[in-house]
Motif scaffolding. Structure first.
Motif, PDB file in Angstrom:
ATOM      1  N   GLU A  35       0.830  -1.213   0.000  1.00  0.00           N
ATOM      2  CA  GLU A  35       0.000   0.000   0.000  1.00  0.00           C
ATOM      3  C   GLU A  35       0.862   1.261   0.000  1.00  0.00           C
ATOM      4  OE1 GLU A  35      -3.518   0.529  -0.069  1.00  0.00           O
ATOM      5  OE2 GLU A  35      -3.269  -1.517  -0.826  1.00  0.00           O
ATOM      6  N   ILE A  36       1.910   1.248   0.784  1.00  0.00           N
ATOM      7  CA  ILE A  36       2.788   2.417   0.875  1.00  0.00           C
ATOM      8  C   ILE A  36       3.545   2.616  -0.434  1.00  0.00           C
ATOM      9  CG2 ILE A  36       4.863   3.319   2.017  1.00  0.00           C
ATOM     10  CD1 ILE A  36       3.748   1.846   4.589  1.00  0.00           C
ATOM     11  N   PHE A  37       4.046   1.539  -1.023  1.00  0.00           N
ATOM     12  CA  PHE A  37       4.825   1.665  -2.254  1.00  0.00           C
ATOM     13  C   PHE A  37       3.969   1.955  -3.478  1.00  0.00           C
ATOM     14  CE2 PHE A  37       8.539  -0.859  -0.340  1.00  0.00           C
ATOM     15  CZ  PHE A  37       9.182   0.321   0.001  1.00  0.00           C
ATOM     16  N   ARG A  38       2.661   1.939  -3.327  1.00  0.00           N
ATOM     17  CA  ARG A  38       1.796   2.396  -4.424  1.00  0.00           C
ATOM     18  C   ARG A  38       1.950   3.896  -4.660  1.00  0.00           C
ATOM     19  NH1 ARG A  38      -4.197  -0.167  -3.905  1.00  0.00           N
ATOM     20  NH2 ARG A  38      -3.682  -2.231  -4.635  1.00  0.00           N
ATOM     21  N   GLU A  39       2.341   4.602  -3.616  1.00  0.00           N
ATOM     22  CA  GLU A  39       2.492   6.057  -3.698  1.00  0.00           C
ATOM     23  C   GLU A  39       3.624   6.396  -4.661  1.00  0.00           C
ATOM     24  OE1 GLU A  39       1.748   9.542  -3.762  1.00  0.00           O
ATOM     25  OE2 GLU A  39       0.580   8.604  -2.158  1.00  0.00           O
ATOM     26  N   THR A  40       3.314   7.220  -5.659  1.00  0.00           N
ATOM     27  CA  THR A  40       4.330   7.598  -6.636  1.00  0.00           C
ATOM     28  C   THR A  40       4.864   9.013  -6.399  1.00  0.00           C
ATOM     29  OG1 THR A  40       2.602   8.336  -8.154  1.00  0.00           O
ATOM     30  CG2 THR A  40       3.410   6.069  -8.416  1.00  0.00           C
ATOM     31  N   ASP A  41       4.185   9.786  -5.579  1.00  0.00           N
ATOM     32  CA  ASP A  41       4.601  11.162  -5.315  1.00  0.00           C
ATOM     33  C   ASP A  41       5.794  11.166  -4.353  1.00  0.00           C
ATOM     34  OD1 ASP A  41       4.918  13.813  -4.653  1.00  0.00           O
ATOM     35  OD2 ASP A  41       2.798  14.189  -4.264  1.00  0.00           O
TER      36      ASP A  41
ATOM     37  N   GLU B  50       7.213  13.618  -2.706  1.00  0.00           N
ATOM     38  CA  GLU B  50       6.998  14.413  -1.484  1.00  0.00           C
ATOM     39  C   GLU B  50       6.263  13.596  -0.423  1.00  0.00           C
ATOM     40  OE1 GLU B  50       8.115  17.460  -0.916  1.00  0.00           O
ATOM     41  OE2 GLU B  50       8.864  17.880  -2.917  1.00  0.00           O
ATOM     42  N   LYS B  51       5.227  12.870  -0.841  1.00  0.00           N
ATOM     43  CA  LYS B  51       4.450  12.066   0.114  1.00  0.00           C
ATOM     44  C   LYS B  51       5.264  10.889   0.646  1.00  0.00           C
ATOM     45  CE  LYS B  51      -0.043  13.351  -1.703  1.00  0.00           C
ATOM     46  NZ  LYS B  51      -1.207  12.936  -2.489  1.00  0.00           N
ATOM     47  N   MET B  52       6.080  10.296  -0.232  1.00  0.00           N
ATOM     48  CA  MET B  52       6.932   9.193   0.227  1.00  0.00           C
ATOM     49  C   MET B  52       7.965   9.695   1.225  1.00  0.00           C
ATOM     50  SD  MET B  52       6.321   6.092  -0.813  1.00  0.00           S
ATOM     51  CE  MET B  52       7.845   5.181  -0.809  1.00  0.00           C
ATOM     52  N   GLU B  53       8.541  10.855   0.955  1.00  0.00           N
ATOM     53  CA  GLU B  53       9.564  11.419   1.823  1.00  0.00           C
ATOM     54  C   GLU B  53       8.970  11.825   3.179  1.00  0.00           C
ATOM     55  OE1 GLU B  53      12.711  11.432   1.193  1.00  0.00           O
ATOM     56  OE2 GLU B  53      13.491  12.787   2.693  1.00  0.00           O
ATOM     57  N   GLU B  54       7.713  12.257   3.144  1.00  0.00           N
ATOM     58  CA  GLU B  54       7.034  12.744   4.349  1.00  0.00           C
ATOM     59  C   GLU B  54       6.672  11.618   5.315  1.00  0.00           C
ATOM     60  OE1 GLU B  54       2.638  14.492   4.724  1.00  0.00           O
ATOM     61  OE2 GLU B  54       3.963  15.736   3.502  1.00  0.00           O
TER      62      GLU B  54
ATOM     63  N   MET C 127      -3.060  -4.907  13.350  1.00  0.00           N
ATOM     64  CA  MET C 127      -1.843  -4.399  13.970  1.00  0.00           C
ATOM     65  C   MET C 127      -1.998  -3.011  14.566  1.00  0.00           C
ATOM     66  SD  MET C 127       1.129  -5.582  11.362  1.00  0.00           S
ATOM     67  CE  MET C 127       0.488  -4.637  10.023  1.00  0.00           C
ATOM     68  N   GLY C 128      -3.204  -2.477  14.566  1.00  0.00           N
ATOM     69  CA  GLY C 128      -3.383  -1.106  15.032  1.00  0.00           C
ATOM     70  C   GLY C 128      -2.853  -0.135  13.995  1.00  0.00           C
ATOM     71  N   GLU C 129      -2.427   1.017  14.435  1.00  0.00           N
ATOM     72  CA  GLU C 129      -1.926   2.053  13.527  1.00  0.00           C
ATOM     73  C   GLU C 129      -0.470   1.762  13.155  1.00  0.00           C
ATOM     74  OE1 GLU C 129      -3.863   4.804  12.650  1.00  0.00           O
ATOM     75  OE2 GLU C 129      -2.596   6.569  12.749  1.00  0.00           O
ATOM     76  N   ILE C 130      -0.168   1.867  11.865  1.00  0.00           N
ATOM     77  CA  ILE C 130       1.216   1.713  11.402  1.00  0.00           C
ATOM     78  C   ILE C 130       1.743   3.104  11.056  1.00  0.00           C
ATOM     79  CG2 ILE C 130       2.717   0.836   9.590  1.00  0.00           C
ATOM     80  CD1 ILE C 130       0.886  -1.510   9.268  1.00  0.00           C
ATOM     81  N   ARG C 131       2.865   3.473  11.680  1.00  0.00           N
ATOM     82  CA  ARG C 131       3.548   4.710  11.312  1.00  0.00           C
ATOM     83  C   ARG C 131       4.703   4.311  10.405  1.00  0.00           C
ATOM     84  NH1 ARG C 131       2.034   4.339  15.868  1.00  0.00           N
ATOM     85  NH2 ARG C 131       3.924   3.511  16.807  1.00  0.00           N
ATOM     86  N   TRP C 132       4.859   5.055   9.311  1.00  0.00           N
ATOM     87  CA  TRP C 132       5.918   4.695   8.380  1.00  0.00           C
ATOM     88  C   TRP C 132       6.707   5.921   7.961  1.00  0.00           C
ATOM     89  CZ3 TRP C 132       5.722   6.580   3.348  1.00  0.00           C
ATOM     90  CH2 TRP C 132       4.496   7.097   2.930  1.00  0.00           C
ATOM     91  N   GLU C 133       7.981   5.669   7.716  1.00  0.00           N
ATOM     92  CA  GLU C 133       8.850   6.720   7.194  1.00  0.00           C
ATOM     93  C   GLU C 133       9.851   6.065   6.252  1.00  0.00           C
ATOM     94  OE1 GLU C 133      12.114   7.362  10.640  1.00  0.00           O
ATOM     95  OE2 GLU C 133      10.101   8.062  11.128  1.00  0.00           O
TER      96      GLU C 133
END
Length: 161
Positions: free
Chosen positions: A59-65, A67-71, A80-86
């Protein structure tokens, strides 16, 4: 002298030894069954957690932008509850190919017995649009120029032969 009738049965000591051996083997068998079922349950839980983490990663790697990936961000899940990713994104020596290090931190879920934790993945991603971003534009141009120089050198070498 013993008669033939007295040799037909088992002695009490023999019966007690047989019962003791049977009792010990039954204890080990039951204990082994509990260990096996617990191991199977742990493996099943681990496999489900891995599947959930793979889903989150996709789901995260679907992002192509860029800025959003860097953020980075948050991703709600059921198990698993909330996943925080960076992410940490860096260029490779191949044009438009980026090394992306993804860090996932998840809260866990007490009801489902999922403990909190974190996981790190490193992926290579082909993203031509990212190369034009200000963070990479000059490096990308330098890399392209280096590749052009290598091509010219190869063409000149061919002409000599």
């Amino acid at each position: 002298v013993m008669s033939k009738d007295s040799l037909k049965g088992f002695m009490l000591v023999e019966v007690l030894i047989a019962l003791a051996i049977f009792g010990l083997s039954a204890v080990y068998l039951v204990d082994g069954a509990f260990i096996a079922s617990r191991t199977i349950r742990i493996m099943k839980d681990t496999r489900e957690l891995e599947q959930d983490l793979l889903w989150a990663r996709s789901e995260i790697f679907r992002e192509t932008d860029y800025e959003k990936m860097e953020e980075g961000g948050d991703l709600p899940t059921i198990s698993m509850g909330e996943i925080r990713w960076e992410t940490e994104i860096e260029m490779t020596e191949i044009v438009d190919l980026f090394r992306v290090k993804l860090l996932l931190e998840y809260d866990g879920n007490d009801e489902l017995g999922v403990e909190s934790g974190e996981r790190t993945y490193t992926m290579l991603m082909f993203r031509p649009a990212w190369g034009r971003h200000g963070d990479f534009a000059s490096d990308r141009n330098r890399l392209l120029e280096d590749k052009r120089d290598q091509i010219r050198e190869m063409q000149e070498e061919r002409k000599r032969y």
